[in-house]
Design a protein around this motif. Structure first.
Motif, PDB file in Angstrom:
ATOM      1  N   GLN A   1     -11.497   8.581 -11.504  1.00 48.75           N
ATOM      2  CA  GLN A   1     -12.430   9.074 -10.501  1.00 48.75           C
ATOM      3  C   GLN A   1     -13.782   8.437 -10.291  1.00 48.75           C
ATOM      4  O   GLN A   1     -14.500   8.242  -9.430  1.00 48.75           O
ATOM      5  N   ARG A   2     -14.087   7.431 -11.331  1.00 51.23           N
ATOM      6  CA  ARG A   2     -15.335   6.813 -11.352  1.00 51.23           C
ATOM      7  C   ARG A   2     -15.077   5.588 -10.460  1.00 51.23           C
ATOM      8  O   ARG A   2     -13.926   4.757 -10.994  1.00 51.23           O
ATOM      9  N   ARG A   3     -16.162   5.442  -9.603  1.00 52.28           N
ATOM     10  CA  ARG A   3     -15.989   4.113  -8.869  1.00 52.28           C
ATOM     11  C   ARG A   3     -16.566   3.013  -9.929  1.00 52.28           C
ATOM     12  O   ARG A   3     -17.691   3.168 -10.162  1.00 52.28           O
ATOM     13  N   GLY A   4     -16.108   1.650  -9.500  1.00 55.93           N
ATOM     14  CA  GLY A   4     -16.788   0.374  -9.945  1.00 55.93           C
ATOM     15  C   GLY A   4     -16.732   0.499 -11.479  1.00 55.93           C
ATOM     16  O   GLY A   4     -17.924  -0.166 -11.966  1.00 55.93           O
ATOM     17  N   ALA A   5     -15.918   0.919 -12.368  1.00 53.40           N
ATOM     18  CA  ALA A   5     -15.847   1.092 -13.732  1.00 53.40           C
ATOM     19  C   ALA A   5     -15.588  -0.539 -14.397  1.00 53.40           C
ATOM     20  O   ALA A   5     -14.625  -0.380 -15.262  1.00 53.40           O
ATOM     21  N   LEU A   6     -16.270  -1.336 -14.044  1.00 55.05           N
ATOM     22  CA  LEU A   6     -16.060  -2.669 -14.722  1.00 55.05           C
ATOM     23  C   LEU A   6     -17.489  -3.408 -14.633  1.00 55.05           C
ATOM     24  O   LEU A   6     -18.314  -3.121 -13.595  1.00 55.05           O
ATOM     25  N   ASN A   7     -17.562  -4.442 -15.159  1.00 54.75           N
ATOM     26  CA  ASN A   7     -18.844  -5.280 -15.045  1.00 54.75           C
ATOM     27  C   ASN A   7     -18.924  -6.030 -13.655  1.00 54.75           C
ATOM     28  O   ASN A   7     -19.744  -6.110 -12.883  1.00 54.75           O
ATOM     29  N   HIS A   8     -17.839  -6.917 -13.669  1.00 50.74           N
ATOM     30  CA  HIS A   8     -17.737  -7.692 -12.336  1.00 50.74           C
ATOM     31  C   HIS A   8     -16.511  -8.309 -11.957  1.00 50.74           C
ATOM     32  O   HIS A   8     -15.743  -8.462 -12.820  1.00 50.74           O
ATOM     33  N   LEU A   9     -16.061  -8.682 -10.793  1.00 51.04           N
ATOM     34  CA  LEU A   9     -14.991  -9.379 -10.343  1.00 51.04           C
ATOM     35  C   LEU A   9     -15.462 -10.722  -9.883  1.00 51.04           C
ATOM     36  O   LEU A   9     -16.547 -10.999  -9.254  1.00 51.04           O
ATOM     37  N   GLY A  10     -14.726 -11.786 -10.744  1.00 50.93           N
ATOM     38  CA  GLY A  10     -14.984 -13.279 -10.375  1.00 50.93           C
ATOM     39  C   GLY A  10     -13.869 -13.927  -9.186  1.00 50.93           C
ATOM     40  O   GLY A  10     -13.023 -13.907  -9.514  1.00 50.93           O
ATOM     41  N   VAL A  11     -14.612 -14.292  -8.145  1.00 53.05           N
ATOM     42  CA  VAL A  11     -13.423 -14.852  -7.014  1.00 53.05           C
ATOM     43  C   VAL A  11     -14.083 -16.483  -6.785  1.00 53.05           C
ATOM     44  O   VAL A  11     -15.056 -16.713  -6.663  1.00 53.05           O
ATOM     45  N   VAL A  12     -12.982 -17.301  -6.971  1.00 52.10           N
ATOM     46  CA  VAL A  12     -13.321 -18.587  -6.936  1.00 52.10           C
ATOM     47  C   VAL A  12     -13.040 -19.140  -5.302  1.00 52.10           C
ATOM     48  O   VAL A  12     -11.973 -18.923  -5.055  1.00 52.10           O
TER      49      VAL A  12
ATOM     50  N   GLU B   1       0.780  -1.049  -0.073  1.00 50.19           N
ATOM     51  CA  GLU B   1       0.056   0.012  -0.043  1.00 50.19           C
ATOM     52  C   GLU B   1       0.773   1.272  -0.009  1.00 50.19           C
ATOM     53  O   GLU B   1       2.252   1.168   0.377  1.00 50.19           O
ATOM     54  N   GLY B   2       0.477   2.450  -0.658  1.00 50.88           N
ATOM     55  CA  GLY B   2       1.173   3.447  -0.694  1.00 50.88           C
ATOM     56  C   GLY B   2       0.492   4.618  -1.304  1.00 50.88           C
ATOM     57  O   GLY B   2      -0.569   4.515  -1.729  1.00 50.88           O
ATOM     58  N   ASP B   3       1.315   5.706  -1.547  1.00 50.84           N
ATOM     59  CA  ASP B   3       0.690   6.822  -2.358  1.00 50.84           C
ATOM     60  C   ASP B   3       0.691   6.525  -3.534  1.00 50.84           C
ATOM     61  O   ASP B   3       1.484   5.582  -4.359  1.00 50.84           O
ATOM     62  N   ALA B   4      -0.394   7.172  -4.573  1.00 52.27           N
ATOM     63  CA  ALA B   4      -0.616   6.723  -5.896  1.00 52.27           C
ATOM     64  C   ALA B   4      -0.661   7.967  -6.748  1.00 52.27           C
ATOM     65  O   ALA B   4      -0.550   9.019  -6.080  1.00 52.27           O
ATOM     66  N   MET B   5      -0.875   7.992  -8.003  1.00 54.48           N
ATOM     67  CA  MET B   5      -1.090   8.869  -8.879  1.00 54.48           C
ATOM     68  C   MET B   5      -2.005   9.980  -8.362  1.00 54.48           C
ATOM     69  O   MET B   5      -3.034   9.809  -7.322  1.00 54.48           O
ATOM     70  N   VAL B   6      -1.941  11.325  -8.649  1.00 51.10           N
ATOM     71  CA  VAL B   6      -2.687  12.420  -8.442  1.00 51.10           C
ATOM     72  C   VAL B   6      -3.087  12.580  -6.819  1.00 51.10           C
ATOM     73  O   VAL B   6      -4.369  12.546  -6.290  1.00 51.10           O
ATOM     74  N   SER B   7      -2.175  12.228  -6.043  1.00 50.67           N
ATOM     75  CA  SER B   7      -2.391  12.433  -4.453  1.00 50.67           C
ATOM     76  C   SER B   7      -3.213  11.359  -4.017  1.00 50.67           C
ATOM     77  O   SER B   7      -3.848  11.667  -3.062  1.00 50.67           O
TER      78      SER B   7
ATOM     79  N   LEU C   1      -5.950  -7.315  -6.382  1.00 47.65           N
ATOM     80  CA  LEU C   1      -6.726  -6.073  -6.772  1.00 47.65           C
ATOM     81  C   LEU C   1      -6.229  -4.934  -6.516  1.00 47.65           C
ATOM     82  O   LEU C   1      -5.898  -4.898  -5.193  1.00 47.65           O
ATOM     83  N   ALA C   2      -5.956  -3.940  -7.079  1.00 46.04           N
ATOM     84  CA  ALA C   2      -5.613  -2.753  -6.817  1.00 46.04           C
ATOM     85  C   ALA C   2      -6.724  -1.728  -6.458  1.00 46.04           C
ATOM     86  O   ALA C   2      -7.405  -1.453  -7.359  1.00 46.04           O
ATOM     87  N   ILE C   3      -6.821  -1.422  -5.125  1.00 47.74           N
ATOM     88  CA  ILE C   3      -7.823  -0.722  -4.759  1.00 47.74           C
ATOM     89  C   ILE C   3      -7.364   0.794  -4.680  1.00 47.74           C
ATOM     90  O   ILE C   3      -6.472   1.182  -3.607  1.00 47.74           O
ATOM     91  N   PHE C   4      -7.850   1.708  -5.535  1.00 49.17           N
ATOM     92  CA  PHE C   4      -7.275   2.988  -5.704  1.00 49.17           C
ATOM     93  C   PHE C   4      -8.259   4.170  -5.199  1.00 49.17           C
ATOM     94  O   PHE C   4      -9.622   3.698  -5.239  1.00 49.17           O
ATOM     95  N   SER C   5      -7.949   4.955  -4.553  1.00 45.48           N
ATOM     96  CA  SER C   5      -8.896   6.298  -4.037  1.00 45.48           C
ATOM     97  C   SER C   5      -8.197   7.460  -4.678  1.00 45.48           C
ATOM     98  O   SER C   5      -6.887   7.515  -4.209  1.00 45.48           O
ATOM     99  N   PRO C   6      -8.734   8.301  -5.477  1.00 48.86           N
ATOM    100  CA  PRO C   6      -8.073   9.559  -5.791  1.00 48.86           C
ATOM    101  C   PRO C   6      -7.996  10.586  -4.678  1.00 48.86           C
ATOM    102  O   PRO C   6      -8.648  10.693  -3.907  1.00 48.86           O
ATOM    103  N   GLY C   7      -6.883  11.244  -5.144  1.00 54.25           N
ATOM    104  CA  GLY C   7      -6.697  12.813  -4.227  1.00 54.25           C
ATOM    105  C   GLY C   7      -7.549  13.867  -4.319  1.00 54.25           C
ATOM    106  O   GLY C   7      -8.615  13.610  -5.223  1.00 54.25           O
ATOM    107  N   GLU C   8      -7.014  14.850  -4.355  1.00 46.81           N
ATOM    108  CA  GLU C   8      -7.863  16.208  -4.731  1.00 46.81           C
ATOM    109  C   GLU C   8      -7.759  16.522  -6.173  1.00 46.81           C
ATOM    110  O   GLU C   8      -8.598  17.138  -6.524  1.00 46.81           O
ATOM    111  N   THR C   9      -6.644  16.168  -6.943  1.00 49.78           N
ATOM    112  CA  THR C   9      -6.411  16.485  -8.188  1.00 49.78           C
ATOM    113  C   THR C   9      -7.053  15.568  -9.045  1.00 49.78           C
ATOM    114  O   THR C   9      -6.561  14.375  -8.922  1.00 49.78           O
ATOM    115  N   GLU C  10      -7.829  15.899 -10.036  1.00 50.08           N
ATOM    116  CA  GLU C  10      -8.425  15.002 -10.823  1.00 50.08           C
ATOM    117  C   GLU C  10      -7.331  14.906 -11.999  1.00 50.08           C
ATOM    118  O   GLU C  10      -6.685  15.706 -12.561  1.00 50.08           O
ATOM    119  N   PRO C  11      -7.215  13.322 -12.601  1.00 44.91           N
ATOM    120  CA  PRO C  11      -6.578  13.178 -13.482  1.00 44.91           C
ATOM    121  C   PRO C  11      -6.983  13.537 -14.827  1.00 44.91           C
ATOM    122  O   PRO C  11      -8.243  13.899 -14.927  1.00 44.91           O
TER     123      PRO C  11
END
Length: 124
Positions: free
Chosen positions: A67-78, A32-38, A51-61
């Motif tokens: 910035q959009r949450r959940g932009a995929l159809n689904h995750l499959g876990v066995v 875990e650590g700092d990522a793009m756009v703070s 799974l890379a779980i990202f949360s954006p900072g104050e600066t929009e890329p």
């Protein structure tokens, strides 16, 4: 043959999402650590995937897609124990839906608070 290493998804609270995934599926926080756009990222998974779980900072890329949450159809876990996994999902307050049994396995889905649909499947 190539293999999928990771998926990156934007969430509201990486710590809460990571804790939920670790508890439900026995995963661990690999990094875990700092990522793009703070922002901040947690890598949650096993030795060969995460799974890379990202949360954006104050600066929009530039294009806003991170910035959009959940932009995929689904995750499959066995999982080995589908019924046990379903009980854990319910204990977290999620509602399992769309149960299905067809070759080669059984499955259900649930949607977590970021709008990410997760398919849980067992081939056991």
């Amino acid at each position: 043959m190539a293999m999928l290493e990771h998926v990156n998804v934007t969430v509201a609270d990486p710590a809460a999402t990571a804790e939920m995934l670790c508890d439900l599926f026995g995963w661990r926080i690999r990094w875990e650590g700092d990522a793009m756009v703070s922002g901040h990222t947690k890598h949650v998974g096993g030795d060969d995937f995460y799974l890379a779980i990202f949360s954006p900072g104050e600066t929009e890329p530039g294009d806003g897609r991170y910035q959009r949450r959940g932009a995929l159809n689904h995750l499959g876990v066995v999982v080995d124990d589908l019924d046990g996994a379903e009980e854990k999902v319910k204990a977290h307050g999620y509602t399992p839906v769309s149960h299905a049994a067809y070759e080669p396995g059984r499955r259900f889905y649930f949607t977590e608070e970021n709008g990410i649909e997760i398919e849980v499947v067992s081939y056991a």
